[in-house]
Design a protein around this motif. Structure first.
Motif, short mmCIF file in Angstrom:
data_model
loop_
_atom_site.label_atom_id
_atom_site.label_comp_id
_atom_site.label_asym_id
_atom_site.label_seq_id
_atom_site.Cartn_x
_atom_site.Cartn_y
_atom_site.Cartn_z
N THR A 56 -0.71 6.07 -6.61
CA THR A 56 -2.35 5.58 -7.23
C THR A 56 -1.96 4.73 -8.44
OG1 THR A 56 -2.83 8.43 -6.98
CG2 THR A 56 -3.50 6.86 -9.10
N LEU A 57 -0.63 5.11 -8.90
CA LEU A 57 0.24 3.93 -10.15
C LEU A 57 0.46 2.74 -9.09
CD1 LEU A 57 0.30 3.27 -12.86
CD2 LEU A 57 2.70 4.10 -12.69
N LEU A 58 0.90 2.76 -8.42
CA LEU A 58 1.33 1.47 -6.97
C LEU A 58 0.29 1.11 -6.46
CD1 LEU A 58 4.75 1.09 -4.87
CD2 LEU A 58 2.27 0.29 -3.95
N SER A 59 -0.49 1.22 -6.18
CA SER A 59 -1.89 0.64 -5.81
C SER A 59 -2.28 0.45 -6.63
CB SER A 59 -3.32 1.99 -5.35
OG SER A 59 -2.50 2.57 -3.96
N ALA A 60 -3.09 0.96 -7.96
CA ALA A 60 -3.19 0.46 -8.96
C ALA A 60 -2.79 -2.09 -9.41
CB ALA A 60 -3.41 1.04 -10.26
N HIS A 61 -1.04 -1.32 -9.59
CA HIS A 61 -0.47 -2.66 -9.79
C HIS A 61 -1.18 -3.75 -8.58
CE1 HIS A 61 1.91 0.13 -12.52
NE2 HIS A 61 2.29 -1.45 -13.18
N HIS A 67 2.50 -7.71 -8.31
CA HIS A 67 3.51 -7.44 -7.11
C HIS A 67 4.29 -7.06 -8.01
CE1 HIS A 67 -0.56 -7.92 -5.05
NE2 HIS A 67 -0.44 -9.58 -5.69
N PHE A 68 5.23 -7.99 -8.80
CA PHE A 68 6.79 -7.01 -8.65
C PHE A 68 6.80 -5.90 -9.34
CE2 PHE A 68 6.18 -12.77 -8.97
CZ PHE A 68 7.94 -12.65 -8.75
N PRO A 84 6.93 8.33 1.05
CA PRO A 84 6.23 7.53 0.05
C PRO A 84 4.79 8.06 1.83
CG PRO A 84 7.30 6.13 1.31
CD PRO A 84 8.81 7.76 0.83
N ASN A 85 3.77 7.31 1.38
CA ASN A 85 3.12 8.28 3.26
C ASN A 85 2.45 6.81 3.18
OD1 ASN A 85 0.50 7.53 1.20
ND2 ASN A 85 -0.03 9.30 0.73
N GLU A 86 1.42 6.69 4.49
CA GLU A 86 0.68 5.81 4.86
C GLU A 86 0.43 4.74 3.63
OE1 GLU A 86 -1.89 8.24 6.49
OE2 GLU A 86 -0.03 9.01 5.26
N PHE A 87 -0.74 5.33 2.45
CA PHE A 87 -1.32 4.55 1.82
C PHE A 87 -0.45 3.80 0.60
CE2 PHE A 87 -3.79 8.04 3.01
CZ PHE A 87 -5.02 7.50 3.78
N ARG A 94 1.08 -5.13 1.03
CA ARG A 94 0.01 -5.38 0.52
C ARG A 94 1.41 -6.67 -1.10
NH1 ARG A 94 -3.59 -1.68 0.80
NH2 ARG A 94 -3.45 -2.11 -1.56
N SER A 95 1.34 -6.53 -1.17
CA SER A 95 2.58 -6.51 -2.73
C SER A 95 3.49 -7.71 -1.88
CB SER A 95 2.99 -6.02 -3.31
OG SER A 95 2.37 -4.78 -4.53
N CYS A 96 4.67 -6.89 -0.93
CA CYS A 96 5.26 -7.98 -0.62
C CYS A 96 4.44 -9.58 0.50
CB CYS A 96 6.34 -7.39 0.66
SG CYS A 96 6.95 -6.10 0.13
N SER A 97 3.60 -9.20 0.97
CA SER A 97 3.01 -10.58 1.74
C SER A 97 2.37 -11.32 0.85
CB SER A 97 1.74 -9.72 2.40
OG SER A 97 0.77 -10.61 2.83
N ALA A 98 1.70 -10.75 -0.49
CA ALA A 98 1.71 -11.60 -1.79
C ALA A 98 2.59 -12.66 -1.49
CB ALA A 98 0.15 -11.22 -2.85
N LEU A 99 3.36 -11.65 -2.53
CA LEU A 99 5.04 -12.35 -3.34
C LEU A 99 5.75 -13.39 -1.73
CD1 LEU A 99 5.93 -9.89 -5.16
CD2 LEU A 99 5.18 -12.04 -6.16
N GLY A 100 5.56 -12.87 -0.68
CA GLY A 100 5.67 -13.51 0.10
C GLY A 100 8.00 -13.16 0.28
N GLU A 101 7.11 -11.87 0.46
CA GLU A 101 8.83 -11.02 -0.08
C GLU A 101 9.34 -10.69 1.52
OE1 GLU A 101 11.62 -10.64 -1.97
OE2 GLU A 101 10.56 -10.86 -3.31
N PHE A 102 9.72 -11.42 2.45
CA PHE A 102 10.09 -11.39 3.86
C PHE A 102 10.95 -10.29 3.76
CE2 PHE A 102 12.67 -11.77 7.97
CZ PHE A 102 11.65 -11.14 8.54
N GLU A 103 12.01 -10.09 3.51
CA GLU A 103 13.28 -9.30 3.25
C GLU A 103 12.71 -7.56 3.17
OE1 GLU A 103 17.29 -10.59 1.45
OE2 GLU A 103 17.01 -12.56 2.99
#
Length: 849
Positions: A56-61, A67-68, A84-87, A94-103
């Motif tokens: 819940t908290l991670l999704s809110a961020h 994203h960081f 973690p679960n699938e959500f 999605r945060s990795c995608s927004a930041l371009g954090e490939f690794e």
């Protein structure tokens, strides 16, 4: 929201704060209603946490673009021992995608595989988005094959990611593969594809095909899809089609209305945009911030301050004055439409947190209003405020550097660009090229071009245009070779610059090659056609200039000016004046350049009274205010007509401070009519303005010589020599088989084939008994060398075209005129002022300089 928060206190009172189910629901309430700060505070106080709490908290961020912090929470969750679960994984990806954090994304992918969730459709879709945005399209394709459900969402996600990263051709290819795989796109797929249809390389054809296919696949026309189709047609300049789609269904919301209004604005149909806004009000649909931003942009496009102020009042009534989009549009409108920068600054100060667009609009406004130094100060303030300039900011400030030719500021900003690695942007690179070339530093401009990762037509057009402004036409034409080596096709703007360079040099062969290219490329628009008229006029071929003029579908002021100016400089005085009458009959309004050409034509044709009529009718009949150049032409007109005292009276009473050019013009007239006292006065005034101008000494010496005061003439030349002054080197050039040959006066070389040909002409002139006096300095003039080279190199039936950077001297004029009495050649000489057509011992100027 308030009622939900009120539950928190009774929970604590009855001792239910340890109930994890209730705590998670309360955490979700805080996250959705109060933001991530209060939610994080509540989360930290929770005595027990499970995967739902963390998710819940991670999704809110992630949802709030923190994203960081979201990725930090994901690490903390793993450290706490929770799985973690699938959500959870989806939010982190999605945060990795927004930041371009490939690794980091790859590590989460490994976690997905470890937990056995690789076949989950939601996670697979999120991973596809991540890998596509990180330029890993191969991995994205592999993931698509693993999604057994084969749902359209996964394919659409990847298409969407490709569109967002401007990989339009790849997005279309994937769309084709999707259909080949037996999956039919949904409305969202088409929304994404339609959004890219207005970009270069795709265009109208692509948009129409997509529209046809969504009809064929039976995709339901909802409001979002309808808005996307309308937007596509509007951006492709097809507002009629956009309106047809708009009328297909009755549903309409603020976004569709705004798209219609924005479409009218983009197509410069401001009146219809305002009418659409009125209709929007009648439909009871309240405008939003984007609606008002579009309408303010419409006001800017037509420079209507009154219209902009009306929309500003509506913005205040709607309470949107603090909105960043509306505020930026207000800054832009006031900077473009207002006489001062005060209103624009006021709109800027009204924004709580100005962004990079706000600062850029303000800086551009100051630069466009001639306040370049203030724009440099604002650029410094912007950085001090912690706002980093983008490519548009940098190109704007570099434009200000180019405008005032400030090389120091250009180099400072170049250093900043290198430091921030902004030089990889082609827009910034092009602006740097323009700034250096505009400041006369062509070598630095070429250095920037060589270091650019990508170049486009604008890169080379900027350079060619600035080289033309400096008079370096030969170097401007060499830019064509570099464009060809880069496999970059000319645009109509670059073609216009190259035609201007060819006209400046008078290179007929190069000009004709460029003309052929324009026909083959379909670039015969007004700007190119006008340049062709100018080119052929400058090459002394009025027949070709007439043909180019007649090919123009809609002649404008520039078209007629090119024709009139060409006729005047080629000695067709009556035709030039007749063309002006045709221009008026065609309903085209003359401008200041038109009258400059007309007065020049009258001066060359000794049409004193008609020239005066044109001058005095400018302001009275045509509302064109005379400039200093018009007064120079008027002085020349009166001077050639012998009305020297009247010309002096004009100088004393004109609304401009006289410069050396106007004094030299009257000095030359004094030379023609032998008025020594007035000529001496003009020379004195010239030297007071510029003591080191050699042209004044030469004109004064010539005045004394013509008045049979040779002693004074010799003293003047001696004084010039003692002061170390020399005339600028006189040169001639000509084009033969696409190559330019330059000639300067030099000593005779008996073995030189060219000098031998000059000697042949001199001997033949003397043998035939023609009066010819050899020049005293025993040097061959540049015109003589060019004529000899032309006779040796140019085909017999072709005219010999010679260009000069100064007026043709009387010695060379006589030499060429006598040479054509026995050499059956047509010689065309273009000097600094006019054309001389030599044929059969005659010249078109009839002895008038």
């Amino acid at each position: 929201m308030e009622e939900g928060a009120c539950v928190h206190s009774p929970m604590i009172k009855v001792g239910l704060q340890h109930d994890l189910y209730l705590s998670n629901n309360l955490l979700s309430l805080y996250a959705k209603c109060f933001g991530v700060g209060p939610a994080r505070h509540f989360f930290d106080e929770m005595p027990h946490k499970d995967v739902v709490s963390w998710t819940t908290l991670l999704s809110a961020h992630t949802r709030n673009k923190h994203h960081f912090e979201a990725l930090e929470l994901f690490d903390m969750m793993l450290g706490s021992g929770q799985y973690p679960n699938e959500f959870t994984l989806s939010s982190a990806l999605r945060s990795c995608s927004a930041l371009g954090e490939f690794e980091f994304g790859a590590q989460i992918h490994a976690c997905v595989v470890k937990l056995g969730l690789e076949l989950n459709a939601v996670l697979a879709t999120t991973l596809v988005d991540l890998y596509t945005k990180c330029d890993c399209t191969v991995e994205s394709h592999k993931l698509l094959t693993f999604v057994k459900d084969g749902d359209v969402v996964s394919w659409t996600t990847m298409i969407s990611s490709l569109v967002e990263t401007s990989k339009w051709s790849e997005a279309l290819q994937l769309y084709v593969k999707m259909i080949e795989a037996g999956l039919y796109p949904n409305g969202y797929t088409f929304v994404k594809l339609l959004s890219m249809s207005s970009f270069v390389g795709l265009g109208m054809g692509c948009g129409k095909v997509l529209h046809a296919q969504l009809i064929r696949f039976g995709v339901e026309m909802n409001l979002v899809l309808k808005t996307a189709i309308v937007d596509m047609y509007a951006k492709c300049k097809r507002m009629e089609d956009a309106i047809k789609v708009y009328n297909q269904t009755p549903e309409c919301d603020v976004y569709l209305w705004t798209t219609i209004i924005s479409g009218f604005v983009q197509n410069f149909r401001v009146r219809e945009a305002v009418n659409a806004f009125v209709d929007m009000g009648l439909s009871k649909t309240p405008p939003n911030n984007y609606t008002y931003a579009s309408l303010l942009n419409a006001s800017s496009s037509v420079l209507s301050l009154e219209l902009g102020e009306q929309f500003h009042s509506r913005v205040i009534m709607a309470g949107l004055e603090d909105d960043i989009f509306v505020g930026n549009a207000l800054i832009d409108m006031y900077m473009k439409c207002s006489q001062t920068t005060a209103n624009g600054v006021k709109a800027f100060r009204g924004l709580a947190s100005p962004n990079v667009v706000s600062w850029t609009s303000l800086i551009a406004g100051f630069a466009e209003n001639g306040l370049e130094e203030e724009s440099f100060q604002l650029f410094g303030e912007m950085q001090a405020a912690g706002v980093q300039p983008n490519s548009f900011t940098l190109s704007t400030i570099l434009g200000a550097c180019s405008k005032i030719k400030s090389l120091i500021q250009t180099m400072k900003i170049h250093g900043f660009i290198i430091k921030t690695k902004a030089d990889i942007d082609i827009v910034v690179g092009n602006a740097l090229v323009d700034a250096y070339a505009g400041g006369g530093m062509a070598d630095e401009a070429w250095s920037v071009i060589r270091k650019m990762n990508h170049r486009d037509p604008i890169t080379y057009t900027s350079l060619a245009a600035k080289l033309n402004q400096r008079g370096d036409h030969e170097m401007a034409l060499k830019v064509i070779t570099h464009m060809c080596n880069d496999e970059i096709n000319m645009s109509e703007f670059s073609l216009t610059s190259f035609l201007s360079a060819a006209a400046g040099l008078g290179t007929m062969e190069t000009g004709k090659q460029l003309h052929c290219y324009s026909v083959k490329s379909g670039f015969l628009c007004n700007s190119v056609s006008n340049s062709l008229v100018h080119l052929y006029s400058k090459c002394g071929s009025m027949q070709d200039a007439y043909k180019a003029f007649k090919d123009i579908s809609e002649t404008d002021t520039v078209s007629w000016n090119s024709l009139i100016s060409g006729l005047a400089s080629n000695g067709h005085i009556s035709d030039a004046l007749s063309a002006f009458d045709d221009m008026r009959l065609a309903g085209v309004k003359p401008d200041s350049f038109t009258f400059l050409s007309l007065i020049f034509a009258c001066s060359q044709g000794r049409l004193l009274n008609q020239g005066l009529d044109y001058f005095y009718s400018m302001e009275k009949t045509y509302d064109v205010t005379p400039k200093l150049d018009h007064y120079v032409c008027l002085i020349d007109l009166l001077g050639r007509g012998g009305r020297l005292e009247e010309a002096m009276g004009v100088i004393e009473t004109m609304p401009f401070i006289p410069d050396s050019v106007i004094y030299k013009t009257l000095l030359n007239a004094c030379n023609l009519h032998g008025n020594v006292p007035l000529g001496e006065d003009m020379a004195r005034r010239c030297l007071e303005l510029d003591p080191s101008d050699p042209a004044v000494y030469l004109l004064l010496a010539s005045l004394y010589d013509n008045a049979r005061l040779s002693d004074f003439g010799d003293k003047t030349r001696k004084l010039m020599s003692e002061r170390g002054l020399r005339r600028s080197p006189r040169q001639c050039w000509m084009e033969v088989r696409g190559k330019i040959y330059v000639f300067s006066a030099r000593e005779k070389i008996d073995k030189d084939e060219i000098n031998e040909k000059v000697l042949f002409f001199i001997t033949e002139i003397k043998n035939r008994g023609y009066p010819y006096q050899e020049n005293e300095d025993k040097l061959y003039h540049a015109e003589q060398l060019a004529l000899a080279f032309g006779v040796l190199s140019v085909p017999t039936k072709a005219p010999i075209r010679i260009n000069k950077n100064s007026l043709i001297c009387s010695h060379c004029h006589s030499f060429i005129m006598l040479a054509t009495q026995f050499a059956d050649r047509e010689i065309i000489v273009r000097d600094r002022k006019r054309f001389h057509f030599f044929k059969d011992g005659q010249c078109s100027c009839k002895g008038h300089s």
